[in-house]
Design a protein around this motif. Structure first.
Motif, PDB file in Angstrom:
ATOM      1  N   THR A  25       1.009  -0.818  -0.348  1.00 40.92           N
ATOM      2  CA  THR A  25       0.161   0.188   0.044  1.00 40.92           C
ATOM      3  C   THR A  25       0.926   0.502  -0.251  1.00 40.92           C
ATOM      4  OG1 THR A  25      -0.386   0.213   2.335  1.00 40.92           O
ATOM      5  CG2 THR A  25      -2.324  -0.691   1.184  1.00 40.92           C
ATOM      6  N   VAL A  26       1.552   1.325   0.344  1.00 44.83           N
ATOM      7  CA  VAL A  26       3.017   2.375   0.878  1.00 44.83           C
ATOM      8  C   VAL A  26       3.846   2.724  -0.794  1.00 44.83           C
ATOM      9  CG1 VAL A  26       5.556   3.339   1.285  1.00 44.83           C
ATOM     10  CG2 VAL A  26       3.556   2.469   2.908  1.00 44.83           C
ATOM     11  N   LEU A  27       3.695   2.343  -1.622  1.00 50.19           N
ATOM     12  CA  LEU A  27       4.268   1.469  -2.704  1.00 50.19           C
ATOM     13  C   LEU A  27       3.102   2.571  -3.898  1.00 50.19           C
ATOM     14  CD1 LEU A  27       6.824  -1.501  -2.434  1.00 50.19           C
ATOM     15  CD2 LEU A  27       7.583   1.323  -2.272  1.00 50.19           C
ATOM     16  N   ALA A  28       2.048   1.534  -3.740  1.00 54.44           N
ATOM     17  CA  ALA A  28       0.910   2.043  -4.704  1.00 54.44           C
ATOM     18  C   ALA A  28       0.512   3.277  -4.255  1.00 54.44           C
ATOM     19  CB  ALA A  28      -0.090   0.763  -4.231  1.00 54.44           C
ATOM     20  N   GLU A  29       0.913   3.415  -3.332  1.00 52.62           N
ATOM     21  CA  GLU A  29      -0.042   5.289  -2.600  1.00 52.62           C
ATOM     22  C   GLU A  29       0.944   6.152  -4.241  1.00 52.62           C
ATOM     23  OE1 GLU A  29      -1.969   4.384   1.754  1.00 52.62           O
ATOM     24  OE2 GLU A  29      -0.129   5.106   1.439  1.00 52.62           O
ATOM     25  N   GLU A  30       2.419   6.000  -3.675  1.00 54.58           N
ATOM     26  CA  GLU A  30       3.233   6.690  -4.097  1.00 54.58           C
ATOM     27  C   GLU A  30       3.414   7.008  -6.217  1.00 54.58           C
ATOM     28  OE1 GLU A  30       6.915   5.082  -2.209  1.00 54.58           O
ATOM     29  OE2 GLU A  30       6.415   6.432  -0.455  1.00 54.58           O
ATOM     30  N   GLU A  31       3.777   5.210  -6.128  1.00 56.30           N
ATOM     31  CA  GLU A  31       3.658   5.193  -7.619  1.00 56.30           C
ATOM     32  C   GLU A  31       2.695   5.424  -8.407  1.00 56.30           C
ATOM     33  OE1 GLU A  31       6.075   3.681  -9.541  1.00 56.30           O
ATOM     34  OE2 GLU A  31       7.476   4.317  -7.445  1.00 56.30           O
ATOM     35  N   ILE A  32       1.240   5.013  -7.906  1.00 57.93           N
ATOM     36  CA  ILE A  32      -0.305   5.503  -8.552  1.00 57.93           C
ATOM     37  C   ILE A  32      -1.255   6.156  -8.368  1.00 57.93           C
ATOM     38  CG2 ILE A  32       0.442   3.265  -9.866  1.00 57.93           C
ATOM     39  CD1 ILE A  32      -1.730   1.156  -8.416  1.00 57.93           C
ATOM     40  N   GLY A  33      -0.944   6.907  -6.542  1.00 58.53           N
ATOM     41  CA  GLY A  33      -1.687   7.283  -5.991  1.00 58.53           C
ATOM     42  C   GLY A  33      -2.852   6.376  -5.517  1.00 58.53           C
ATOM     43  N   LEU A  34      -2.753   5.201  -4.977  1.00 54.86           N
ATOM     44  CA  LEU A  34      -3.661   4.093  -4.363  1.00 54.86           C
ATOM     45  C   LEU A  34      -4.711   5.315  -3.715  1.00 54.86           C
ATOM     46  CD1 LEU A  34      -4.576   1.053  -4.486  1.00 54.86           C
ATOM     47  CD2 LEU A  34      -3.284   1.093  -2.581  1.00 54.86           C
ATOM     48  N   ARG A  35      -6.006   5.094  -3.014  1.00 53.24           N
ATOM     49  CA  ARG A  35      -6.349   5.516  -2.451  1.00 53.24           C
ATOM     50  C   ARG A  35      -7.542   4.932  -1.951  1.00 53.24           C
ATOM     51  NH1 ARG A  35      -2.480   8.123  -1.591  1.00 53.24           N
ATOM     52  NH2 ARG A  35      -2.539  10.249  -1.177  1.00 53.24           N
TER      53      ARG A  35
END
Length: 502
Positions: free
Chosen positions: A62-72
């Motif tokens: 989740t940390v990486l996906a928030e940074e890479e693809i704007g996970l919300r």
């Protein structure tokens, strides 16, 4: 069972990555529900250590996906912060769509904390006192969360809003002691007078004349608890109780309408947690329940007793025995005059009518699928089948050796044989991985991606699977999504020791 669509991102080609994270989030919810429900019944839940390992991977993703693809978050999920105080500008409690700054990684990290502190304690007077202290601290935390949520959202009918947050935190597996959540509900119902419709009025019953001015004060300021049950529930309390009973019957409807084992198990665990909150809240809120509420309480006490019996039948013999157990309950109702079965279906059934009437248990009901197996049964590498007490997965080689073998590009297995194996054992991550590699070698990228999702849900700590995902997404021209998968691959390689640690 599909995931609850908790996450979203704008980048094209992120579907497989989102499905993996979404399924792991749904699994984390189910693991929390299952552990809470079973622990309340003094039944050993699946390994806490193993779920810590799963949540550690999920937190990294989740940390990486928030940074890479704007996970919300894309859905309303309740939350409460476990730390000593809310961070500056961050919410203390509420729902995720109202507070977008409460990110998926923050939500997962809070669940991570609860898993770390939810292991069983040793016996002894000191440990019992410590456990009671933790329980009172949890009641206090839930009360503060509910009051803060109502005040910050200016809830128009505060008591139902406060009760709803507490109940939904318990129903989603985020409360380690559901009876403590019931105590919080009881205190809210006791505090509800005829003039506590507004959020401020309800909060002042606990805080006095002055409301806390900051999240830090909400977390640490003094609270006065109503000490005695009330003689009669106020109208605001009755509205809260009506919401709770409607919520429970809606969740029971989901249990009875389930289409497969996965959706049924998730719905059953959720309604079991919420039911305990209801029972505990009713028991401690009012001196003497009206006859109608006593009838409702008796119904949920019977359902509450059915849960462990049903689960033991599943583990020891399988779904066929669970169906037989339910049919025996229905027969008892028929002997007492329920000739058409409508009363049993309304009051006591915990299985869909279609399953009860089936001549044989359909395959989708025999066992959990790859989406839920790690939350419902003992951890890898020796998981137990729900329909067979024998171990169903013992791999002669390690995970690392399996994926290294895949990376070398061995002679491709027969897709038909792999499909047959996965029909019977859908939790074999390396079989899904072999299937993905085989499709990729044939140039069928879509099928390879579909096969890779369960492989990485079951074994997200395997770098080779993320590398293959990145290659496949890059082949489709999804550069940003491919970059995210390859960054995850590099991170997994770097964190191998931490991710595999129990």
């Amino acid at each position: 069972m599909s995931g609850p669509a908790l996450v979203t991102a704008p980048a094209p080609g992120t579907g497989p990555l989102l499905e993996i994270i979404d399924t792991l989030l749904a699994e984390a919810l189910l693991a929390g529900q299952q552990a809470t429900a079973l622990r309340f019944h003094e039944v050993s839940p699946p390994s806490v250590a193993y779920q810590l390992r799963r949540n550690r991977v999920l937190l990294m993703l989740t940390v990486l996906a928030e940074e890479e693809i704007g996970l919300r978050f894309a859905a309303d999920l309740p939350f409460v912060v476990s730390g000593p105080a809310a961070q500056a500008g961050a919410p203390f409690a509420g729902y995720t769509t109202r507070w977008p700054q409460h990110t998926p990684s923050r939500w997962v990290s809070e669940l991570f904390v609860r898993w770390q502190t939810s292991g069983p304690g040793e016996e002894g007077e000191e440990d019992r006192e410590q456990a009671e202290g933790r329980r009172m601290a949890l009641v206090d935390r839930l009360l503060r969360a509910a009051l803060w949520h109502c005040v910050t959202t200016d809830a128009q009918d505060a008591v139902p809003a406060a009760v709803r947050l507490v109940v939904e935190l318990a129903a989603t597996g985020q409360v380690t002691d559901v009876s403590a959540a019931g105590d919080a509900v009881a205190l809210l119902l006791r505090a509800a007078g005829e003039d506590t419709v507004s959020a401020g009025a309800l909060a002042r019953v606990f805080t006095g004349e002055a409301l806390p001015a900051s999240p830090e004060q909400w977390v640490s300021g003094p609270l006065d608890w109503p000490e005695e049950p009330v003689a009669v529930l106020s109208r605001p309390a009755q509205r809260a109780l009506n919401w709770l009973l409607t919520y429970l019957h809606t969740r029971l409807g989901q249990v009875r309408a389930a289409s497969d084992f996965d959706s049924w198990a998730a719905a059953l665990a959720g309604v079991t947690c919420a039911g305990v909150v209801c029972l505990s809240g009713l028991r401690h809120a009012v001196d003497r329940l009206p006859l109608g509420l006593r009838t409702v309480r008796a119904q949920f006490e019977e359902l509450h007793a059915d849960f462990p019996a049903l689960w033991f039948a599943l583990e020891l013999v399988g779904m066929a025995e669970a169906v037989d157990y339910t049919r025996r309950l229905a027969e008892g109702f028929r002997r007492r005059g329920d000739t058409d079965g409508s009363r049993f279906a309304r009051e006591r059934a915990l299985l869909p009518e279609s399953l009860m009437n089936a001549r044989e248990v359909p395959p989708v009901w025999l066992r959990p699928s790859w989406r839920t197996v790690t939350a419902l049964v003992d951890p890898w590498p020796t998981l137990r089948r729900v329909d067979d007490p024998a171990a169903y997965r013992t791999t002669p080689i390690t995970e690392k050796e399996v994926w290294a073998h895949l990376a070398r590009g061995p002679r491709r297995p027969d897709l038909g044989s792999l499909a047959e194996t996965l029909d019977r054992y859908p939790w074999l991550d390396f079989a899904h991985g072999l299937r993905a590699e085989t499709y990729a070698a044939q140039g069928d990228v879509e099928s390879a991606l579909s096969a890779l999702v369960p492989a990485l849900v079951l074994a997200p700590e395997q770098a080779a699977g993320w590398h293959l995902l990145g290659r496949l997404l890059d082949r489709q021209g999804h550069t940003a999504a491919a970059g995210a998968a390859l960054r995850i691959c590099r991170t997994v390689e770097r964190m191998q020791d931490q991710l595999h640690k129990a």
